[in-house]
Design a protein around this motif. Structure first.
Motif, short mmCIF file in Angstrom:
data_model
loop_
_atom_site.label_atom_id
_atom_site.label_comp_id
_atom_site.label_asym_id
_atom_site.label_seq_id
_atom_site.Cartn_x
_atom_site.Cartn_y
_atom_site.Cartn_z
N TRP A 39 0.84 -1.21 0.00
CA TRP A 39 0.00 0.00 0.00
C TRP A 39 0.87 1.25 0.00
CZ3 TRP A 39 -4.14 -1.16 4.35
CH2 TRP A 39 -5.02 -2.12 3.87
N PRO A 74 -2.00 -4.71 -11.34
CA PRO A 74 -2.62 -3.39 -11.35
C PRO A 74 -2.02 -2.46 -10.29
CG PRO A 74 -4.29 -5.13 -11.11
CD PRO A 74 -2.94 -5.74 -10.85
N ASN A 105 -3.84 0.16 -8.12
CA ASN A 105 -5.19 0.61 -7.81
C ASN A 105 -5.15 1.83 -6.89
OD1 ASN A 105 -8.20 0.07 -7.72
ND2 ASN A 105 -7.73 0.03 -5.53
N GLY A 112 -7.28 3.52 -4.58
CA GLY A 112 -8.53 3.13 -3.93
C GLY A 112 -9.20 4.24 -3.15
N ARG A 168 -2.93 0.61 -3.92
CA ARG A 168 -2.27 -0.69 -3.82
C ARG A 168 -1.44 -0.90 -5.07
NH1 ARG A 168 -2.92 -5.34 -6.40
NH2 ARG A 168 -2.76 -7.34 -5.30
N PRO A 206 -4.16 -12.67 -8.75
CA PRO A 206 -4.22 -11.21 -8.83
C PRO A 206 -4.01 -10.54 -7.48
CG PRO A 206 -6.44 -12.11 -8.88
CD PRO A 206 -5.50 -13.28 -8.74
N TYR A 266 -16.46 -7.92 0.38
CA TYR A 266 -17.64 -7.14 0.02
C TYR A 266 -18.88 -7.67 0.73
CZ TYR A 266 -14.36 -5.14 -3.08
OH TYR A 266 -13.24 -4.51 -3.53
N VAL A 314 -17.55 -1.61 -7.18
CA VAL A 314 -16.45 -2.15 -6.36
C VAL A 314 -15.83 -3.39 -6.99
CG1 VAL A 314 -17.17 -1.32 -4.10
CG2 VAL A 314 -18.09 -3.48 -4.95
N ALA A 315 -14.58 -3.58 -6.68
CA ALA A 315 -13.86 -4.80 -7.03
C ALA A 315 -12.58 -4.80 -6.20
CB ALA A 315 -13.52 -4.84 -8.52
N HIS A 316 -11.95 -5.94 -6.11
CA HIS A 316 -10.65 -5.98 -5.44
C HIS A 316 -9.63 -5.27 -6.33
CE1 HIS A 316 -6.86 -7.56 -3.88
NE2 HIS A 316 -7.51 -7.83 -2.77
N GLY A 317 -8.72 -4.55 -5.71
CA GLY A 317 -7.73 -3.80 -6.48
C GLY A 317 -6.86 -4.68 -7.37
N GLY A 318 -6.65 -5.93 -6.95
CA GLY A 318 -5.83 -6.85 -7.74
C GLY A 318 -6.51 -7.27 -9.04
N THR A 319 -7.83 -7.12 -9.07
CA THR A 319 -8.59 -7.38 -10.30
C THR A 319 -9.41 -6.13 -10.60
OG1 THR A 319 -10.35 -8.38 -8.96
CG2 THR A 319 -8.76 -9.89 -9.97
N ARG A 320 -8.73 -5.02 -10.62
CA ARG A 320 -9.47 -3.76 -10.71
C ARG A 320 -10.25 -3.63 -12.01
NH1 ARG A 320 -7.88 0.68 -13.34
NH2 ARG A 320 -5.82 0.86 -14.29
N TYR A 321 -9.82 -4.40 -13.03
CA TYR A 321 -10.53 -4.40 -14.31
C TYR A 321 -11.93 -5.01 -14.18
CZ TYR A 321 -7.82 -8.66 -13.66
OH TYR A 321 -7.24 -9.75 -13.09
N GLU A 322 -12.23 -5.67 -13.07
CA GLU A 322 -13.58 -6.20 -12.86
C GLU A 322 -14.51 -5.12 -12.28
OE1 GLU A 322 -13.09 -9.57 -10.31
OE2 GLU A 322 -12.42 -10.87 -11.94
N GLU A 340 -11.72 7.29 -11.27
CA GLU A 340 -11.49 7.58 -12.70
C GLU A 340 -12.68 8.30 -13.32
OE1 GLU A 340 -10.14 4.27 -15.04
OE2 GLU A 340 -8.38 3.96 -13.77
N SER A 369 -6.98 -1.10 -1.24
CA SER A 369 -7.00 -2.29 -2.11
C SER A 369 -8.33 -2.52 -2.80
CB SER A 369 -6.67 -3.53 -1.30
OG SER A 369 -5.33 -3.57 -0.92
N SER A 370 -9.26 -1.58 -2.70
CA SER A 370 -10.54 -1.76 -3.37
C SER A 370 -10.73 -0.70 -4.44
CB SER A 370 -11.70 -1.63 -2.37
OG SER A 370 -11.72 -2.73 -1.50
N VAL A 371 -11.44 -1.08 -5.48
CA VAL A 371 -11.88 -0.09 -6.45
C VAL A 371 -13.03 0.69 -5.82
CG1 VAL A 371 -12.92 0.22 -8.73
CG2 VAL A 371 -11.17 -1.55 -8.38
N SER A 372 -12.94 2.01 -5.83
CA SER A 372 -13.95 2.81 -5.14
C SER A 372 -15.24 2.86 -5.94
CB SER A 372 -13.43 4.23 -4.91
OG SER A 372 -13.31 4.90 -6.12
#
Lengths: 422, 422
Positions: A206, A263, A265, A267, A287, A364, A393, B215-223, B229, B276-279
């Motif tokens: 982080w 990625p 991210n 956040g 992250r 990931p 979540y 929301v998504a986990h930052g490691g799979t932020r493309y989800e 953004e 670590s989360s997509v906002s």
């Protein structure tokens, strides 16, 4: 009846026991600092199966001896690790099954359709914080051990089941098991991979970036410098770094289906104090994904240097460079050789259960696996039921069919890897 | 000795009295809800000069009769307005001198080099919250009245000195004076214009925009879909609106030296809950500058419609439109005809003191002046000592020389506008 058929038969006939165990675990809100009750359930369960239990509370004194220690806690009193040992008859390969007992907080309660710690079952899903991350995976591993024990199958190699604290906060629990001397020939971590096999794990760290501006009244905003506008430049600049870093992994087959392998991210964003003022400070938190091919330190250095080049884009940053710090949790990247016999063993078991080829990818996200591979060079695979997108979540759940198939795969892998004493 | 010379002589010889008054006022922390002690100083001062005092606490019952009422307060008990009346001998033009007694909070104390309410004098500057915004201006007006009274100059027109509450929170104090019946042929508000004459005042209104993500986990932020953004798109889109709105004022001579006549300032940004989360949510708060040529409602409608066109730029906004609400304080735009005799009167007095032409501009912020012009069509000018850039910020100060010159200009304007009974 062959051994696999016996195990399968046991699993099919005793599912209710595993579901009850998972419900009991999910109903314990084992957030950091509150793990003892859930750990008691785990240790009682394993003791009843006849395993030897090592219950110990990590100490800061011991942990600080390691450069890998990271935690914001000042004590782990009442936060025990559980290591249960099933000794083999000898001459077999040993294995650690490692899963964390800590869960992240449930967050905003309004997002949950049911109580976050209900353990409620609807159709094939069991709901609750921690069901997927990762009490479901833990129960799959525990149930695999139970099946082997109850079927009276003697294994040659030793099995260590580790129920650890603090994975969500940087791995102090697993680090403590390593410092206590627990090692093995392989590690399996049943984190939620949706039953994909992850021989490589992304690390992460982080960061917090402070972007400066200059205050002014909003009515004369041209007299100030908006930290919000400058932070947009910073975010765009970081997006460029993400591209640069990910092109390095373009040819890695484990990432071929991953849009962004590592990625970065952003956040959180927070800035400004008054709608009518030009903000003079924005804080970004995010992250940084760390490739299995680099160290955390290398990744930190790269982003730190990259941010220095902001001054080439905008003069503001010459006198007002952004500040970056790294904070909170971090997970080490980890990996295992794709040709390693433990990979073969797991793939074979998977094919037996699923009748098709496993998907092999890089994770990931980070796990405690990085600690095993970086500190002790123990080959580690992450493989388990559940999927990332419900972890952390509201309305987290685990698919119970998947959990039981995972228990089968793990049990067969234990037979194959540790060897059966005929 | 002519009258102006007498007044000048009085001011030069009695500066210490005005400085002491300003120090006493600055030392009272008259933030919203805490105005009574400062108002007592004002009313005592004016009573001693022989003016008739009307001290009254506005009531919500009365204020809510007006559509212009806006406040988050539920009571104005112990928060009095002071209106002091100096009756003229008759047949003269009347005037309201209006200044607010409320100050904004001092903010982060660490930013201040001295105690925020010290009233300390260093060189020619008097320091403290409210010194510029606008107790300095109030003292200039009060001292102008004192000079006229002490020099025994009888004016024909009535003078109303209004020391009002709540200017910083939307104008409930001035609104209450209007509802109580106080009107005049002209209004002068000595807010800090750096001695420029502001015949037009910008209005403003605060807005809050919510930008959604997924929301998504930052490691799979493309989800996921990053609300951070998306909020960058929203900010850029708002910047475009600012350009569109300001081109309409390109030919207005009052704005020829103003880079952005009616800015839209995004002052606050907050989004995301975890690095670590997509906002999935970003909240923007800002201030929409309102042109003297439009109403607040027109400006609100324009930004609301503009944000709807985000869906043309990015499909995300079709299903996830941003939400806008208007909240908190708002200031009405106001203006006076540039050829109005009151403008001439003030300009003449300015020239007499400064021996040069005044700068005439439009204000970059709103004042209570908008209430006078929009509700009662009273020609209103904003003109006073101090400058915007120190208002609302740490180490606020007022230039005392400027304050005394302003007192002179105001006194001469009173002579000219109200007329002297020879």
């Amino acid at each position: 009846m062959d051994l696999k058929a016996k195990i399968n038969d046991y699993i099919q006939k005793n599912k209710n026991k595993a579901i009850e165990l998972l419900q009991n675990l999910v109903r314990e809100k084992s957030v950091s600092g509150n793990e003892a009750a859930a750990q008691k359930i785990v240790s009682n369960y394993l003791q009843n199966l006849g395993l030897v239990i090592d219950r110990f509370e990590p100490t800061i004194e011991e942990l600080t001896k390691s450069s890998y220690f990271i935690s914001e806690r000042t004590s782990f009193e009442d936060s025990p690790n559980i290591v249960a040992i099933l000794k083999g008859t000898g001459n077999g390969r040993s294995i650690i099954l490692n899963g964390h007992i800590d869960v992240v907080p449930e967050g905003e309660i309004s997002g949950w359709e049911r109580h976050p710690y209900s353990g409620a079952i609807v159709g094939n899903r069991l709901f609750g914080r921690g069901s997927t991350d990762m009490k479901g995976g833990n129960v799959a591993a525990l149930f695999a051990i139970e099946a082997i024990k109850k079927c009276n199958i003697p294994l040659k190699g030793d099995i260590y089941f580790e129920s650890v604290i603090e994975e969500e906060s940087g791995g102090a629990g697993t680090l403590a098991t390593i410092l206590r001397g627990y090692v093995a020939d392989a590690v399996l971590i049943p984190e939620p991979t949706k039953m994909k096999i992850f021989p490589k794990q992304q690390g992460s760290v982080w960061f917090r970036i402070k972007v400066k501006g200059k205050v002014a009244h909003g009515g004369t905003r041209y007299e100030g410098v908006s930290a919000i506008e400058k932070s947009i430049m910073v975010i765009n600049h970081i997006n460029q770094l993400e591209k640069v870093r990910n092109t390095r992994l373009l040819d890695d087959p484990l990432y071929k289906n991953v849009p962004i392998p590592i990625p970065i991210n952003i956040g959180k964003i927070n800035g400004g104090t008054w709608p009518s003022s030009v903000s003079d400070l924005v804080t970004l938190e995010g992250r940084l994904g760390v490739s299995p091919n680099e160290t955390i330190e290398e990744a930190k250095l790269e982003i730190t240097r990259w941010l220095k080049t902001l001054s080439l884009i905008d003069d503001w940053f010459i006198e007002n460079p952004v500040e970056i710090e790294f904070f909170g949790a971090r997970w080490l990247p980890g990996s295992i050789d794709l040709e390693h016999p433990f990979m073969e063993s797991l793939k074979k078991s998977y094919r037996y259960v699923y009748k098709n080829e496993p998907i092999i990818e890089a994770s990931p996200w980070g796990t405690d696996g990085g600690l095993f591979t970086q500190i002790k060079q123990i080959p580690t695979i992450v493989f388990g039921p559940g999927e990332t997108k419900v972890a952390h979540y509201p309305n987290e759940y685990i698919d119970l069919d998947e959990l039981f198939r995972c228990a089968e795969v793990i049990a067969y892998t234990l037979l194959d890897w540790c060897g059966v004493d005929e």
